[in-house]
Every structure is written in C-alpha cells, then in structure tokens.
Design a protein around this motif. Sequence first.
Motif: not given
Length: 457
Positions: A150, A153, A291-292, A294-295, A330, A334, A347
């Motif tokens: 994460t 991404g 953290r991302s 989305t992730s 991402d 990332g 991000w």
Amino acid sequence: MPLRAKLDERAFTTRAQAGMDLAEELRPRPEDEADDVVVTAKAGLRTIELNRPKKLNSLNSSMIRKILPRLIEWEKSDMANVVVMKGAGQKLSALAYFGLEYKLDHYISTYQKPYVAFLDGITMGGGVGLSIHAPFRIATERTVFAMPETTIGFFPDVGASFFLPRMNGFVGTYLALTSDRLHGANVFYSGVATHYIHSTSLLDLETRLGELRFRDYDTLATRLSLINDAIEEFASGMPHDEPMHIRGELREAIDRCFRYDTVDEIINALEAEQGATKEWATRTLETLHKRSPTSVHVTLRQMRVGGKWSIAETFKREHAIASKFMQHPDFTEGVTALLVRKMAPQWQPASLEKLAETGENVTTPFFNFADFKAEDKLALLNDRDYSEYPHLVFSVPSEKEIEEVVLSGGVAGRTRQEVMTEVVNRRKGRQGIRAVVSEILNRKTSVDDKGKARWIS
C-alpha cells in the motif's frame, strides 16, 4: 471420431500448447543476470539461494526463469528429498512478470516435495511468495517481515489474499493496511513463521536436512514429520530480549479497530481509542493517511473476500486485480516517488478524505472479474487446489483451534492447563508454542468458580 477421443485429443493439444507457452516464458533473455540464483545439490538436499545482495535479493523475472524449472525437475526426481529456499525481497514490474511470479508461487503452495523456506533477513513482496505458503517457514533474529504494497499504490499479493485473512483475528488486516513490520521472534509468534532458530544454526540445519533418508513407501506426511523433528534439533530457546509484540491490550485493540468492513469505520475506531493504546492508534492513523487511498480501500475488501477463496482462485484473482492496478495512476506514482524521486507520492485521489468526498466505490472495478478477458486470465501450472493450508500442524496454534479445544470440554469444561497440555502435545512440545497458547488463553478465556476455562466470544 468418438467424443471421448476428441476430448482426449483436445486435452493433449491444450497441455502441449501450455507446455510450449511455459517454455517460452522460461526461455533465458539477454538481459538475465548470470548468477542471480545459486542452485546446489548435496545428497538428497536441493538448495536455491537468491544472490542479489546489493538489491536486497529482490525477486525478478530472471530469477523466476531459473527457479521454476528446477522445482519442476526436483518434484519428479527420486533423488531430491528436501528443497530449501533461502533469501527474500521485493518486486516491481509489468503484468507479464506478475503472471509468471504467481504461477511460481502457486506451484510452491501446492508442491508435492518437502519445501523449507529460510526467512533469514528481509522478507517482503516477492520473497513472501517464495516462503509464506511453505509447510516450514523458519524465522531467525534477523528476519524482517512486512507487506509494504500500500506504500507504492499496490495491494498485498503473492497469495496474501489467502494467508492474511486466515491469521488470528484481524492481525492480517492490520498488517495489510499499515505495512507494519514484524521482527525476529515476532514473525514466529504471529504465525507468519512456523519455527524460530538462531541464524548461526542455519548451515548446520541444511546439513542435517541433507542427511535425512526417506523410505520409498514414506508418505509426504511422514517425511514432513521427520523434517519437523530435524528442525527442532536446532531449537535453542526463544530470545528473552524480544518479547511477544502483538499481545494483550494491543492485540485486543487491533481486533477492536480492524474488524470493520469499511475504511471509515476503522478510522473512527482508531480515533476513539483511549488509554494504553491511544498512542498506537494515533501512529496507525498517521500511517493510513500516508498510504494510497485506493490501495487501502481495495486491500480492505481483499481481506474480507479473500478468506473465502481457494489457493488457486487466489492467484488467478490477484492476477486480475494486479492488471487493474497497472492501469491506475497510483501504482506508477508510488513506484516512481518512493524508489526514484525519493519523496512522498501524490496520490489520486490525494487522501482518504478526498476519496470519501467523491462518494465513489473505488473497489468495484478491481473485483469485477467477469470483465477480465479469457485470453488474459492466469493459467496455472497444475490443477492442485485447497481451501485451507494442508499442513497446519506445523504452524503455531490458531485461535480457532484453541477455541475448539476449550469447547470440547462441554458443560464440565476444561482448565486452561488441560487445554495448554493438549495443544502443546499436538505439536510435540515445540519451542515457543506454549507462549502463543498462553497469550490466547489469557486474552480469550475467563475462569469460572470451578477453575474451568470459558471461551470469550
């Protein structure tokens, strides 16, 4: 031509084509490094050592093209008794690489020869795939385990959808979302490793494994039991200066906060933590916000649905999810930001709050497996499959197992000591098991007025 003959002919053609496809995938490339994998054979022992120390032994396509043919060859050989994998690392590349990697990981997870993984050092990314599905996973004082995906991404792959949701409580979810690291003995205590020995004993253990002799009629279970006993010969005690980290109040807080099915609920739970775990909750919130977004959302859903996937489904579906991440900004951001520019990633969406404002269910496209083209679906190297790891007796006890032993006492009940004795005896008194069982019993059972343990749901 009779129908059966047609089907046989079609099956032969399919297998032949699959063989040609695999041969092409494994064909050496000009860019392959010559000595990135060192393979040795001594008596019945076969050893694969990852040899890219300057790259932290990070797994790449060149290494996979050397490892996989050896594993296939040794599985068929009567001369190869035990396979040892040494080294671990991280990985980044295109979808074709992921497909080849997942084929290797699935092959390892269903391997029909004894397979021992040494987690001696950094065990992340690709190194996890080479080790986590093995019946024997040996941690040392130098082991560092994490799922850092994460942060770039991406999502925890290499079969993480299978093993993380099956960890006790919601520890797997916590490790997946936060990328928190486990060190040394705690890799064993958490259940990531099955055994713990000091790194100075690894060479002697290799020699001992090479000395093992199996009879032709010995079953795989018998051979694994002999290997388990051999590993225990080198057990010199758990380190006194490295206590169990995820236990007691922290362990309860992890379950309390990470049991939810939405990121918003997890955030709210962390913000509500008070007392001894408030500082941990604050640090965890800061981590999640880095953290991302989305992730984080995709990974949480992965943790909730992956526990129902078989091992074969896991790798096929992770391959599909990886293909979606290849198309998401991402992942590129990332990798570039953290590994090239050495700065914080930007991000899209920029934060968990920005993502929440969109009202979008960002996870849906990643789990829409129906729209994955048939020709792009991952073709595994065998049809072996299972829904639970087949060699759990070599792992540390799960909460589920201990609960079953507690409840087996019925109305009369069983004392904590009686439960302890049964579970420890199942594992032949292996070192470290008593500490794991004790922590679970202290946290998950109460003692009634007759001294009997009662499970706390």
